[in-house]
Design a protein around this motif. Structure first.
Motif, PDB file in Angstrom:
ATOM      1  N   THR A 120      16.180 -54.541 -39.134  1.00 43.42           N
ATOM      2  CA  THR A 120      15.103 -54.263 -39.621  1.00 43.42           C
ATOM      3  C   THR A 120      14.910 -52.515 -39.744  1.00 43.42           C
ATOM      4  OG1 THR A 120      14.036 -54.096 -37.742  1.00 43.42           O
ATOM      5  CG2 THR A 120      13.648 -55.979 -38.825  1.00 43.42           C
ATOM      6  N   LEU A 121      14.225 -51.789 -40.440  1.00 50.45           N
ATOM      7  CA  LEU A 121      13.871 -50.360 -40.483  1.00 50.45           C
ATOM      8  C   LEU A 121      12.552 -50.182 -40.485  1.00 50.45           C
ATOM      9  CD1 LEU A 121      15.402 -47.709 -42.997  1.00 50.45           C
ATOM     10  CD2 LEU A 121      12.787 -48.114 -42.860  1.00 50.45           C
ATOM     11  N   SER A 122      12.262 -49.121 -39.490  1.00 51.84           N
ATOM     12  CA  SER A 122      10.966 -48.603 -39.262  1.00 51.84           C
ATOM     13  C   SER A 122      10.976 -47.297 -39.036  1.00 51.84           C
ATOM     14  CB  SER A 122      10.302 -49.554 -38.142  1.00 51.84           C
ATOM     15  OG  SER A 122      10.755 -49.192 -36.932  1.00 51.84           O
ATOM     16  N   LEU A 123      10.394 -46.457 -39.881  1.00 53.90           N
ATOM     17  CA  LEU A 123      10.511 -44.784 -39.767  1.00 53.90           C
ATOM     18  C   LEU A 123       9.201 -44.301 -39.856  1.00 53.90           C
ATOM     19  CD1 LEU A 123      13.678 -43.777 -41.865  1.00 53.90           C
ATOM     20  CD2 LEU A 123      13.433 -43.809 -39.474  1.00 53.90           C
ATOM     21  N   THR A 124       8.782 -43.314 -39.070  1.00 52.00           N
ATOM     22  CA  THR A 124       7.802 -42.520 -39.104  1.00 52.00           C
ATOM     23  C   THR A 124       8.059 -41.037 -39.394  1.00 52.00           C
ATOM     24  OG1 THR A 124       6.523 -44.030 -37.619  1.00 52.00           O
ATOM     25  CG2 THR A 124       5.588 -41.907 -37.822  1.00 52.00           C
ATOM     26  N   LEU A 125       7.412 -40.575 -40.361  1.00 57.36           N
ATOM     27  CA  LEU A 125       7.684 -39.254 -40.721  1.00 57.36           C
ATOM     28  C   LEU A 125       6.617 -38.268 -40.592  1.00 57.36           C
ATOM     29  CD1 LEU A 125       9.561 -39.654 -44.310  1.00 57.36           C
ATOM     30  CD2 LEU A 125      10.489 -39.941 -42.061  1.00 57.36           C
ATOM     31  N   SER A 126       6.717 -37.158 -40.010  1.00 60.16           N
ATOM     32  CA  SER A 126       5.562 -36.397 -39.917  1.00 60.16           C
ATOM     33  C   SER A 126       5.887 -34.841 -39.973  1.00 60.16           C
ATOM     34  CB  SER A 126       5.057 -36.287 -38.332  1.00 60.16           C
ATOM     35  OG  SER A 126       3.845 -35.322 -38.251  1.00 60.16           O
ATOM     36  N   ALA A 127       5.328 -34.245 -41.223  1.00 57.77           N
ATOM     37  CA  ALA A 127       5.904 -32.951 -41.591  1.00 57.77           C
ATOM     38  C   ALA A 127       4.876 -32.170 -42.116  1.00 57.77           C
ATOM     39  CB  ALA A 127       7.157 -33.138 -42.714  1.00 57.77           C
ATOM     40  N   THR A 128       5.140 -30.989 -42.055  1.00 56.40           N
ATOM     41  CA  THR A 128       4.070 -29.979 -43.089  1.00 56.40           C
ATOM     42  C   THR A 128       4.898 -29.335 -44.209  1.00 56.40           C
ATOM     43  OG1 THR A 128       5.031 -28.177 -41.566  1.00 56.40           O
ATOM     44  CG2 THR A 128       3.048 -29.175 -40.796  1.00 56.40           C
ATOM     45  N   VAL A 129       4.232 -28.939 -45.152  1.00 55.50           N
ATOM     46  CA  VAL A 129       4.615 -28.352 -46.311  1.00 55.50           C
ATOM     47  C   VAL A 129       4.052 -26.944 -46.566  1.00 55.50           C
ATOM     48  CG1 VAL A 129       4.960 -28.889 -48.572  1.00 55.50           C
ATOM     49  CG2 VAL A 129       4.938 -30.842 -47.320  1.00 55.50           C
ATOM     50  N   GLU A 130       4.868 -26.151 -46.773  1.00 55.32           N
ATOM     51  CA  GLU A 130       4.583 -24.642 -46.894  1.00 55.32           C
ATOM     52  C   GLU A 130       5.457 -24.099 -48.228  1.00 55.32           C
ATOM     53  OE1 GLU A 130       4.019 -20.456 -44.519  1.00 55.32           O
ATOM     54  OE2 GLU A 130       4.418 -22.588 -43.169  1.00 55.32           O
ATOM     55  N   ARG A 131       4.837 -23.733 -49.099  1.00 55.65           N
ATOM     56  CA  ARG A 131       5.188 -23.149 -50.301  1.00 55.65           C
ATOM     57  C   ARG A 131       6.558 -24.063 -50.701  1.00 55.65           C
ATOM     58  NH1 ARG A 131       5.446 -16.666 -48.896  1.00 55.65           N
ATOM     59  NH2 ARG A 131       3.179 -16.410 -48.588  1.00 55.65           N
ATOM     60  N   GLY A 132       6.435 -25.335 -50.843  1.00 57.72           N
ATOM     61  CA  GLY A 132       6.997 -26.218 -51.096  1.00 57.72           C
ATOM     62  C   GLY A 132       8.411 -26.418 -50.161  1.00 57.72           C
ATOM     63  N   GLN A 133       8.242 -25.886 -48.987  1.00 57.14           N
ATOM     64  CA  GLN A 133       9.548 -26.211 -48.155  1.00 57.14           C
ATOM     65  C   GLN A 133       9.036 -27.273 -47.091  1.00 57.14           C
ATOM     66  OE1 GLN A 133      12.730 -25.288 -48.372  1.00 57.14           O
ATOM     67  NE2 GLN A 133      11.800 -24.676 -50.337  1.00 57.14           N
ATOM     68  N   VAL A 134       9.521 -28.096 -46.542  1.00 61.10           N
ATOM     69  CA  VAL A 134       9.255 -29.287 -45.659  1.00 61.10           C
ATOM     70  C   VAL A 134      10.009 -29.156 -44.227  1.00 61.10           C
ATOM     71  CG1 VAL A 134       9.063 -31.941 -45.265  1.00 61.10           C
ATOM     72  CG2 VAL A 134       8.743 -30.833 -47.670  1.00 61.10           C
ATOM     73  N   ALA A 135       9.160 -29.244 -43.195  1.00 61.24           N
ATOM     74  CA  ALA A 135       9.739 -29.205 -41.741  1.00 61.24           C
ATOM     75  C   ALA A 135       8.930 -30.290 -41.103  1.00 61.24           C
ATOM     76  CB  ALA A 135       9.848 -27.794 -41.526  1.00 61.24           C
ATOM     77  N   GLY A 136       9.683 -30.979 -40.082  1.00 63.58           N
ATOM     78  CA  GLY A 136       8.893 -31.738 -39.316  1.00 63.58           C
ATOM     79  C   GLY A 136       9.774 -32.608 -38.485  1.00 63.58           C
ATOM     80  N   THR A 137       9.487 -33.869 -38.075  1.00 61.40           N
ATOM     81  CA  THR A 137      10.187 -34.828 -37.324  1.00 61.40           C
ATOM     82  C   THR A 137      10.086 -36.175 -37.733  1.00 61.40           C
ATOM     83  OG1 THR A 137       8.396 -35.216 -35.805  1.00 61.40           O
ATOM     84  CG2 THR A 137       9.810 -33.268 -35.333  1.00 61.40           C
ATOM     85  N   PHE A 138      11.072 -37.007 -37.420  1.00 64.60           N
ATOM     86  CA  PHE A 138      11.133 -38.419 -37.724  1.00 64.60           C
ATOM     87  C   PHE A 138      11.487 -39.243 -36.473  1.00 64.60           C
ATOM     88  CE2 PHE A 138      15.480 -37.299 -38.136  1.00 64.60           C
ATOM     89  CZ  PHE A 138      16.008 -38.283 -37.715  1.00 64.60           C
ATOM     90  N   ASN A 139      10.938 -40.425 -36.384  1.00 67.58           N
ATOM     91  CA  ASN A 139      11.548 -41.321 -35.214  1.00 67.58           C
ATOM     92  C   ASN A 139      11.134 -42.907 -35.614  1.00 67.58           C
ATOM     93  OD1 ASN A 139       9.117 -42.651 -33.748  1.00 67.58           O
ATOM     94  ND2 ASN A 139       8.372 -40.568 -34.395  1.00 67.58           N
ATOM     95  N   GLY A 140      12.193 -43.665 -35.186  1.00 66.21           N
ATOM     96  CA  GLY A 140      11.953 -44.856 -35.380  1.00 66.21           C
ATOM     97  C   GLY A 140      13.273 -45.904 -35.287  1.00 66.21           C
ATOM     98  N   LYS A 141      13.619 -46.757 -35.791  1.00 63.61           N
ATOM     99  CA  LYS A 141      14.897 -47.625 -35.820  1.00 63.61           C
ATOM    100  C   LYS A 141      15.603 -48.158 -37.136  1.00 63.61           C
ATOM    101  CE  LYS A 141      16.375 -51.327 -32.579  1.00 63.61           C
ATOM    102  NZ  LYS A 141      15.875 -52.451 -31.927  1.00 63.61           N
ATOM    103  N   ILE A 142      16.693 -47.933 -37.266  1.00 61.11           N
ATOM    104  CA  ILE A 142      17.362 -48.429 -38.430  1.00 61.11           C
ATOM    105  C   ILE A 142      18.424 -49.318 -37.929  1.00 61.11           C
ATOM    106  CG2 ILE A 142      18.803 -47.920 -40.418  1.00 61.11           C
ATOM    107  CD1 ILE A 142      17.430 -45.218 -40.588  1.00 61.11           C
ATOM    108  N   GLY A 143      18.356 -50.712 -37.958  1.00 65.60           N
ATOM    109  CA  GLY A 143      19.363 -51.870 -37.657  1.00 65.60           C
ATOM    110  C   GLY A 143      19.061 -51.603 -36.066  1.00 65.60           C
TER     111      GLY A 143
END
Length: 644
Positions: A120-143
């Motif tokens: 299974t796959l489960s991912l959570t993304l949390s990021a901010t966008v400033e002037r078209g640039q994205v920065a943040g974190t992810f966590n979860g499980k892939i396989g």
């Protein structure tokens, strides 16, 4: 083996016609078309999940958003060891203001060895966008791996991506063979395909093709792949990409299954659900299994923006085809043609459509009554519509038919299995392959406007497969018709064919030249470019001088194709600018490419980072190259890469 496949293919067409013809027999009117025009803001995010891939590698992730809601998802990495595909089942990602956040959930699946969920796959993304640039974190499980870390990337609006990835509107690939003679507007290409840059995955997903299709030997594969939707190729015109496919429809038990004689017998959706639950806990897999048993299919044509992949319009034509679910499909795959501001599309069930290329509005449809085609092979027997002047020429079952391009009215009808356009000093004519059996025994020349037969001549054509409309892979260059003659002894081993060229004239055809016997795997297509004809057999490509038939070069053997292998059972070769592009194997879901120069010198090999698929046999799924971009129909969608 070939006799078995002929019988199997005949049964598919017979039951397909019974399924579609059931509505005619009941006197039911077909449902009206549905046109969906998309609207609202479209955005594309290109991200890198640091350490999120197999073995702790970085994981590229492409996302698209429609009005801030998650749409397409593409993990642009090499195929995983534990899965053939990641099937995203829920997407709650949102792009709003300066926030990109939400969850992705899905399954890792294999389509063989074993056919099963593998994780299974489960991912959570949390990021901010400033002037078209994205920065943040992810966590979860892939396989089996827990994954977490930083993510970074950028967001572009559709307008920004269109400016960066603009595809010249005058460049195009408007029909299966690109244009008479195979000419393309490829543009300059880099010699190293490994440097190809992913641009987008189309907003709307596409069904799988025959190469990984779920058939009656293993219907539960539908739980892992979804249902097949044919293997029609994308075409490009005026900055748009057009794709035809079908999706299952109808009530289980309403008509015979077009392809399912060996599948478990069911009487209701409840029976199917019970069967599906034995193979996956996924509700999405359950729905796919239910769809596999539906008797009909909706023909669908979708237009995408060639620069961004966003859906422009989608036209559904309900219940026009039978729900064929196959893997070893050995028929042809009707591919649309764009001309006169219209998309002319042909379905597997015998229908032909004219759609406005800008809006998707149906101008007309031609329905060859399915009940009249039973026993004659009701599906397409050509590569797709041809357009000559104001006549659209299609091959359905055992007939070549001329339709008025404005109204769809049948203008003429003639026996024939497949047609090619011949443009000569005397004007434009049709070369039709006609016979009651295969290989083709007769070639005829028809007047496109009237269907008048100008001449008929016994010429045998063959492309390596004795159970399909094999003349489909012949080609015309100037006044030369190039294809394969069958071997003098069809039972001899190895099997194969003899390259041949015939000089066409106003009164008939005269043998121009003939090459040496070429062993084959299965299909043996012809590719034209400049002053050469390229032909393919088992692990071999040959180049012949068009005018004389002189052998100019050959590339032969597995070791001659570094990083890949030579042509297999359903290969595709195209001239793209001053290069050749080879996809050597089009049967069992493989999708890889090799770039060669025109003298058959290998330059680079490439395994694109998307889920692969193929058309299986007779007629490969092509990947048009236009203005430096390649458009590839993969296992679950349409993908675009920049090859410049």
């Amino acid at each position: 083996m070939r006799v078995q496949h002929m019988r199997r293919l005949g049964r598919v067409f017979l039951i397909l016609c019974l399924a579609v013809g059931a509505r005619w027999a009941r006197g039911q009117e077909l449902p009206p078309p549905k046109v969906l025009a998309t609207s609202g803001e479209y955005q594309i995010a290109t991200l890198k999940l640091e350490g999120g891939g197999e073995g702790g590698t970085d994981l590229p992730l492409f996302l698209s958003f429609r009005n801030g809601q998650g749409a397409a998802v593409w993990f642009a990495a090499s195929q995983r060891k534990d899965a053939h595909r990641i099937w995203i089942e829920t997407n709650s990602l949102q792009l709003s203001g300066d926030k990109l956040q939400g969850d992705l959930n899905g399954r890792l699946v294999k389509v063989w060895a074993p056919i099963a969920d593998t994780g299974t796959l489960s991912l959570t993304l949390s990021a901010t966008v400033e002037r078209g640039q994205v920065a943040g974190t992810f966590n979860g499980k892939i396989g089996a791996a827990n994954v977490f870390g930083k993510l970074a990337g950028s967001v572009l609006t559709a307008a920004q991506l269109r400016e960066r990835n603009s595809v010249a509107r005058e460049a195009g690939w408007p029909t299966y063979f690109a244009a008479p003679g195979g000419a393309t507007n490829a543009g300059p290409l880099a010699d190293d395909l490994a440097k190809a840059r992913p641009q987008w995955k189309a907003e709307e997903s596409l069904p799988c093709m025959w190469g990984k299709g779920p058939e009656d030997r293993y219907p539960h594969r539908a739980c892992m792949t979804g249902c097949a939707g044919g293997a029609s190729s994308p075409v490009i015109a005026d900055g748009r990409v057009f794709v035809y496919f079908y999706r299952p429809s109808g009530t289980i038990g309403a008509a015979p299954l077009p392809y399912g004689a060996g599948a478990p017998k069911v009487a209701s959706e409840a029976d199917v659900l019970e069967f599906a639950k034995k193979h996956t806990p996924s509700p999405h897999g359950h729905r796919a299994m239910i769809d596999w048993y539906r008797p009909f299919a909706d023909d669908i044509v979708v237009a995408f923006d060639a620069a961004t992949g966003q859906t422009l319009w989608r036209t559904e034509l309900p219940d026009r085809s039978g729900n064929m679910q196959a893997h070893k499909w050995r028929g042809l795959n009707p591919t649309p043609t764009v001309a006169h501001g219209k998309v002319f599309a042909q379905g597997y069930g015998g229908y032909v459509y004219a759609l406005d290329a800008a809006t998707g509005k149906l101008a007309w449809e031609y329905g060859a009554a399915a009940t009249k085609l039973i026993g004659k092979g009701g599906g397409p027997s050509g590569t797709g519509p041809l357009v000559s002047g104001n006549v659209v020429v299609v091959a359905i079952g055992g007939s070549t038919i001329g339709l008025d391009a404005t109204s769809g009215r049948e203008v003429w009808k003639s026996p024939g299995q497949h047609a090619l356009l011949w443009r000569s000093a005397g004007g434009e004519q049709l070369i039709v392959f006609a016979a009651d059996k295969l290989p083709f025994e007769k070639v005829e020349c028809l007047e496109p406007a009237t269907g008048k037969r100008l001449w008929s001549q016994p010429i045998r054509f063959f492309s390596g497969m004795g159970y399909s409309p094999t003349g489909a892979m012949a080609q015309i260059a100037g006044d030369l018709l190039i294809g394969f003659a069958p071997p003098s002894d069809p039972q001899a081993k190895p099997s194969g064919g003899v390259p041949q060229a015939w000089k066409l004239s106003a009164i008939g055809a005269e043998k121009a030249w003939q090459g040496e016997f070429l062993p084959n795997d299965e299909n043996m297509p012809v590719t034209l470019g400049k002053d050469r004809a390229y032909v393919m057999g088992r692990e071999e490509i040959r180049a012949y001088e068009l005018s004389s038939g002189k052998l100019l070069g050959s590339l032969q053997g597995k070791d001659a194709f570094p990083g890949l292998h030579g042509p297999g059972s359903n290969p595709w070769l195209a001239v793209v600018g001053n290069r050749l592009l080879l996809n050597p194997e089009g049967q069992h879901g493989g999708q890889a490419f090799m770039l060669l120069d025109l003298d058959l010198k290998p330059l680079s090999a490439w395994h694109p980072p998307h889920p692969s698929d193929s058309a299986y046999a007779c007629m490969a799924a092509i990947s048009p190259v236009v203005d430096g971009r390649i458009f590839v129909r993969g296992h679950d969608g349409l993908y675009c890469y920049d090859l410049r």
